[in-house]
Design a protein around this motif. Structure first.
Motif: not given
Lengths: 342, 342
Positions: A83-84, A86-87, A106, A77-78, A102-104
DNA sequence: GTCATTTATGAAAACGTTTTCATAACTTGA
DNA sequence: TCAAGTTATGAAAACGTTTTCATAAATGAC
């Protein structure tokens, strides 16, 4: 901070008991069912407030087989792009009454697989995914398609997936724009630092780029092309190799912005003047590109637009009966943002 | 992409029927209950695999009154600090078998209130919150404390909250470090651009900063101190005012990095040499600080560490019986990262 | 004032698990 | 071989809703 301790979370039955009514009536009153007397409705809502009643979504989900929850799996998400996106998705979904889990992953395919399973067990109403860079086998998503649960891939997507909708940026066009732009500014030896070709993103960006070179009558120099994870360090190593070579590049097109920034720093450290001696084009239009000096030209992907598109499509899928829809892949246009680095 | 359509999601009863066993036994077998014959367990797991069985978390949650889901409310996931902290929390929680529902308040107290309600309805096992800048009234969180559901505030926290754990960075110390550092480099007129004092963050950073000035025997110039939302534009306006004044600053301490970058750009545009004519210290150690040239000195908050601390504390709260714990506030140390801007 | 119709309410089942309690089936030790 | 323990399994209730079907109450038409 004075509070009254209520040791019991109150249920619809508590309201029913307090009001000498049946739970059925309470349920109806709370759900604005037309055939319940205004008087009763008023009594019920008042008592609900008084008892601090809040509907139990677990029970609701079990009963109705709907959780009003959407699952999302992204690599990280970083990343600015995500990030955009998702928002945007979250806000849109919230307005429609949906929660987002939400999940990552990695960027680990193994983790991705586990997450898909968890999402299924949680009975999300739909799943939105941007895959790992290394996801080659997409069979873990089958359980969603098999059970007719809406499934949307975006950005990093499988080449094709029966029963899922695919939404992606126009990566080919992005690569093409970058290549054309550099050619037009008079570059002759354009290097290309791309990511691993296991993902659609980099395959298409590179293909578009090469097509542009060809169209401009420029050659592709083997020693100036790299396919590798686009980390800062990898990029530095690649650059070092390039500049040890006799025929040095006069421009670099990197398939993401982290790499572009690595090139930028390398140039500064080695006294290469940007853009005179070395031009740079990145990809994603990360805010860092605009801050660094000289600012870096990059390809804008409109993450917010992609996010809204995903939600829009999702709503259609949730509304439609199974047979309709699951249409053609959707492509979001890109745009080259020119800055001082070219 | 060949798949067999299964139109029914299979349940524990399907396995039971197929195996001529009772649902109770199936449940036990699937949950590694010790008193079930290895032979039966084997049959059950095999059949479960064959039927594509996946446990229904809704039913589980309803039965056990546990969702294994943790709620998280942050102002914005795209902020570097939060993205880092969230990533850490999510990974840690996932390993412990918990899901995370992330949502964004967009810095709107109204939205925050709605989200808290949704989280409660979803029966999250605990709630983690970083508040809005403007949250003054914290009563919407009472429902969690009232029902003994673990509640943790981090970063942006209420001054005190009965029944919740508070984890925060050492903002006072951060401000103090910044002030001391600038004083030590010989600055005489240090400006301070802070955020609205409605939140603990900025109150404490400013307090620490002023204390450092006082300790160094430096005055506070009224016309060089601003409290306002720390946007790019606001910061520019503030700077313009300052530099129209007769006594111009020779350094600026901004309470976040976005503002620091705005100062940086303002300086460059106005021919102020950094750090000779103007020194800058930001807050958060956003990656952008390291990329810009000259790089900006900033206060590192160790978001990852804060994330792990949150999860660690949360696990204790979930394990403990109600009476224990809900301890003292926890403070995470900060560190000044010196760069070329000072 | 009666009958037919509408309207508000209630009873009960269902969603998919887990768990308590009971019971049937095995062991074991003499 | 039998009593006394174990051990494996089953039956049924419970979690908090919604919804179908039935019914009681209210309304309206004559």
């Amino acid at each position: 901070m004075s509070r009254t301790k209520k040791n019991q979370e109150s249920t619809i039955l508590d309201i029913a008991a307090a009001l000498q009514l049946s739970p059925a009536t309470i349920s109806r009153a709370l759900n604005n069912n037309p055939n319940v007397t205004p008087a009763t409705r008023k009594k019920v809502t008042e008592m609900a407030g008084q008892l601090g009643y809040r509907r139990n979504n677990m029970a609701l989900g079990l009963r109705n087989n709907k959780t009003h929850t959407i699952g999302l799996i992204v690599p990280r998400i970083s990343m600015f792009f995500h990030a955009e996106a998702i928002t945007m998705m979250q806000n849109a979904l919230y307005e429609k009454g949906y929660n987002l889990i939400i999940s990552q992953s990695n960027d680990s395919p193994e983790m991705e697989r586990r997450l898909v399973d968890t999402m299924y067990s949680s009975r999300v109403d739909a799943l939105i995914v941007s895959c790992t860079l290394d996801t080659q086998d997409f069979s873990h998503f089958d359980v969603f398609a098999d059970n007719d649960i809406p499934l949307i891939f975006y950005d990093r997507v499988p080449p094709a997936f029966d029963g899922a909708l695919i939404i992606r940026g126009d990566d080919f066009q992005g690569g093409y724009l970058a290549g054309t732009h550099l050619a037009e500014t008079g570059c002759k030896r354009i290097a290309h630092i791309s990511g691993p070709l296991t993902t659609n993103l980099y395959r298409d960006r590179s293909a578009g780029f090469f097509k542009a070179l060809k169209a401009a009558g420029l050659p592709v120099y083997e020693h100036l092309v790299f396919y590798q994870p686009l980390t800062y360090d990898n990029t530095r190593t690649a650059l070092k190799k390039m500049f040890e070579h006799r025929e040095k590049p006069d421009a670099v097109f990197t398939a993401n912005d982290t790499a572009a920034i690595a090139v930028h720093e390398f140039a500064r450290e080695n006294g290469l003047e940007i853009p005179r001696q070395l031009k740079i084009v990145g990809y994603s239009n990360d805010p860092r590109c605009a801050i660094i000096r000289p600012a870096i030209t990059s390809v804008e992907q409109f993450p917010g637009k992609m996010g809204s598109k995903v939600v829009e499509a999702l709503m259609q899928m949730l509304a439609a009966d199974r047979e309709t829809a699951l249409n053609e892949p959707i492509t979001i246009p890109v745009q080259l943002i020119r800055r001082m680095s070219t």
